[in-house]
Design a protein around this motif. Structure first.
Motif, PDB file in Angstrom:
ATOM      1  N   MET A  40       0.853  -1.195   0.000  1.00  0.00           N
ATOM      2  CA  MET A  40       0.000   0.000   0.000  1.00  0.00           C
ATOM      3  C   MET A  40       0.890   1.246   0.000  1.00  0.00           C
ATOM      4  O   MET A  40       1.857   1.338   0.747  1.00  0.00           O
ATOM      5  N   LEU A  41       0.543   2.179  -0.862  1.00  0.00           N
ATOM      6  CA  LEU A  41       1.270   3.436  -0.904  1.00  0.00           C
ATOM      7  C   LEU A  41       0.716   4.397   0.150  1.00  0.00           C
ATOM      8  O   LEU A  41      -0.479   4.392   0.449  1.00  0.00           O
ATOM      9  N   SER A  42       1.606   5.235   0.655  1.00  0.00           N
ATOM     10  CA  SER A  42       1.167   6.240   1.615  1.00  0.00           C
ATOM     11  C   SER A  42       0.481   7.381   0.873  1.00  0.00           C
ATOM     12  O   SER A  42       0.586   7.512  -0.357  1.00  0.00           O
ATOM     13  N   GLU A  43      -0.202   8.231   1.621  1.00  0.00           N
ATOM     14  CA  GLU A  43      -0.857   9.381   1.007  1.00  0.00           C
ATOM     15  C   GLU A  43       0.177  10.310   0.369  1.00  0.00           C
ATOM     16  O   GLU A  43      -0.074  10.901  -0.690  1.00  0.00           O
ATOM     17  N   ASP A  44       1.350  10.446   0.981  1.00  0.00           N
ATOM     18  CA  ASP A  44       2.404  11.302   0.429  1.00  0.00           C
ATOM     19  C   ASP A  44       2.898  10.757  -0.900  1.00  0.00           C
ATOM     20  O   ASP A  44       3.143  11.522  -1.849  1.00  0.00           O
ATOM     21  N   GLU A  45       3.057   9.431  -0.980  1.00  0.00           N
ATOM     22  CA  GLU A  45       3.522   8.823  -2.227  1.00  0.00           C
ATOM     23  C   GLU A  45       2.476   8.956  -3.329  1.00  0.00           C
ATOM     24  O   GLU A  45       2.798   9.208  -4.491  1.00  0.00           O
ATOM     25  N   LEU A  46       1.222   8.783  -2.953  1.00  0.00           N
ATOM     26  CA  LEU A  46       0.152   8.979  -3.933  1.00  0.00           C
ATOM     27  C   LEU A  46       0.124  10.421  -4.426  1.00  0.00           C
ATOM     28  O   LEU A  46      -0.035  10.687  -5.614  1.00  0.00           O
TER      29      LEU A  46
ATOM     30  N   LEU B 281       0.474   2.868 -14.294  1.00  0.00           N
ATOM     31  CA  LEU B 281      -0.312   1.772 -13.719  1.00  0.00           C
ATOM     32  C   LEU B 281      -0.297   1.847 -12.198  1.00  0.00           C
ATOM     33  O   LEU B 281      -1.348   1.696 -11.547  1.00  0.00           O
ATOM     34  N   LEU B 282       0.883   2.094 -11.636  1.00  0.00           N
ATOM     35  CA  LEU B 282       0.989   2.184 -10.183  1.00  0.00           C
ATOM     36  C   LEU B 282       0.126   3.325  -9.652  1.00  0.00           C
ATOM     37  O   LEU B 282      -0.590   3.170  -8.658  1.00  0.00           O
ATOM     38  N   ALA B 283       0.172   4.476 -10.318  1.00  0.00           N
ATOM     39  CA  ALA B 283      -0.599   5.628  -9.861  1.00  0.00           C
ATOM     40  C   ALA B 283      -2.097   5.344  -9.907  1.00  0.00           C
ATOM     41  O   ALA B 283      -2.844   5.676  -8.978  1.00  0.00           O
TER      42      ALA B 283
ATOM     43  N   LEU C  27       5.315   9.919 -16.274  1.00  0.00           N
ATOM     44  CA  LEU C  27       5.266   8.579 -15.712  1.00  0.00           C
ATOM     45  C   LEU C  27       5.449   7.560 -16.831  1.00  0.00           C
ATOM     46  O   LEU C  27       4.888   7.711 -17.915  1.00  0.00           O
ATOM     47  N   THR C  28       6.233   6.547 -16.559  1.00  0.00           N
ATOM     48  CA  THR C  28       6.343   5.426 -17.503  1.00  0.00           C
ATOM     49  C   THR C  28       5.045   4.623 -17.449  1.00  0.00           C
ATOM     50  O   THR C  28       4.207   4.832 -16.558  1.00  0.00           O
ATOM     51  N   PRO C  29       4.822   3.701 -18.384  1.00  0.00           N
ATOM     52  CA  PRO C  29       3.623   2.850 -18.292  1.00  0.00           C
ATOM     53  C   PRO C  29       3.502   2.161 -16.932  1.00  0.00           C
ATOM     54  O   PRO C  29       2.401   2.052 -16.383  1.00  0.00           O
TER      55      PRO C  29
END
Length: 305
Positions: free
Chosen positions: A1-7, A64-66, A58-60
């Motif tokens: 899970m990504l953090s809110e900062d990373e998102l 996708l991650l985003a 962003l790369t593909p």
């Protein structure tokens, strides 16, 4: 899970196309944002940002991650909101079954007022007819029923009150043979002609048909509007809600006939199970107890005004 900062970092880079502009948007130093981007790539062991062009993209894999992470965060936000909602006494969903005899238009202002509470409760409103309305409550296909007819049956934890009594008129098309009949209609006069009824939606019984006399042929239709139209066009005879056909009677599109055996007004009920009373259910019950709303629901709308 990504953090809110990373998102937020992924979203800012996608929107601005620049580490410096992303940093300004996030209120952080460019070096801090650049370091966070490299850490994110190291964490996933993948190239997430295309730095070869003037505009950072962003790369593909990064896109996708985003997108996936954004969906996960939305799900988490919804789950958090639902947990808080339930913890504060609001239900996740309120299922209201309205007997078809009730005009939905009259409940729309109540729904709009409920929306202003911003409770997060999802409303589901469906229709049943006659026995099907009570069955919905008994079989847990409804949290609240509005406009049920006949006396309340034996249901564990049942709570109810009556909205009032709906008045009826026996009406036929001016082209129907009964339109010219003299004096109050007797049972044998009525039974010689097909009656129009709204089909009972009961799943476990053969259903009830109000207003038919013994041995009378019948035409079952899906709702009260269809019943009114069928009788207006001479497809059969029967009892109709007085208020809903007022204009048709006034214009002569239907003819009211007296009968030897008048139909008593029908009581309409609001009912629910007392063992599951959340804040949304309580709010709706309080609204339906208001005399002005109850009176309007029972009288109904003039459908052909």
């Amino acid at each position: 899970m990504l953090s809110e900062d990373e998102l937020a970092l992924l979203d800012a880079i996608r929107e601005t196309g620049s580490l410096s502009r992303a940093a300004a948007r996030l209120g952080k130093a460019p070096s801090t944002v650049s370091h966070a981007a490299r850490q994110l790539e190291s964490r996933f062991d993948a190239l997430l940002f295309d730095r070869r062009r003037y505009r950072l993209q962003l790369t593909p894999a990064g896109l996708l991650l985003a997108e996936e992470a954004g969906r996960l965060m939305q799900d988490m936000a919804r789950m958090t909101q639902r947990v808080r909602q339930i913890a504060s006494g609001w239900e996740d969903r309120l299922w209201i079954v309205i007997d078809e005899i009730i005009d939905f238009d009259l409940l729309m202002p109540v729904i709009r007022t409920f929306d202003t509470l911003q409770s997060g409760v999802k409303l589901r409103l469906t229709n049943e007819v006659l026995g099907g309305t009570w069955e919905a409550l008994r079989d847990a296909r409804a949290d609240l029923i509005i406009g049920a007819t006949n006396e309340p049956p034996a249901i564990p934890g049942l709570r109810w009150f009556d909205l009032g009594a709906m008045e009826w008129v026996f009406a036929v098309s001016p082209r129907h043979p009964l339109a010219a009949a003299k004096g109050p209609l007797k049972r044998e006069n009525i039974s010689a002609h097909r009656g129009v009824v709204v089909a009972d939606t009961s799943r476990v019984t053969s259903g009830r048909a109000y207003g038919l006399v013994g041995g009378q042929a019948s035409l079952a239709v899906p709702n009260m509007r269809a019943k009114i139209l069928a009788q207006r066009d001479g497809l059969g005879v029967g009892w109709l809600p007085k208020r809903q056909v007022a204009s048709l009677l006034k214009r002569g599109d239907l003819v009211e006939k007296d009968t030897v055996d008048p139909r008593e007004p029908n009581k309409l009920y609001v009912a629910w199970r007392g063992d599951h009373e959340g804040r949304a259910l309580q709010w709706w019950v309080e609204q339906l107890r208001q005399p002005r709303l109850a009176r309007r629901l029972v009288q109904g709308l003039d459908l052909f005004a």
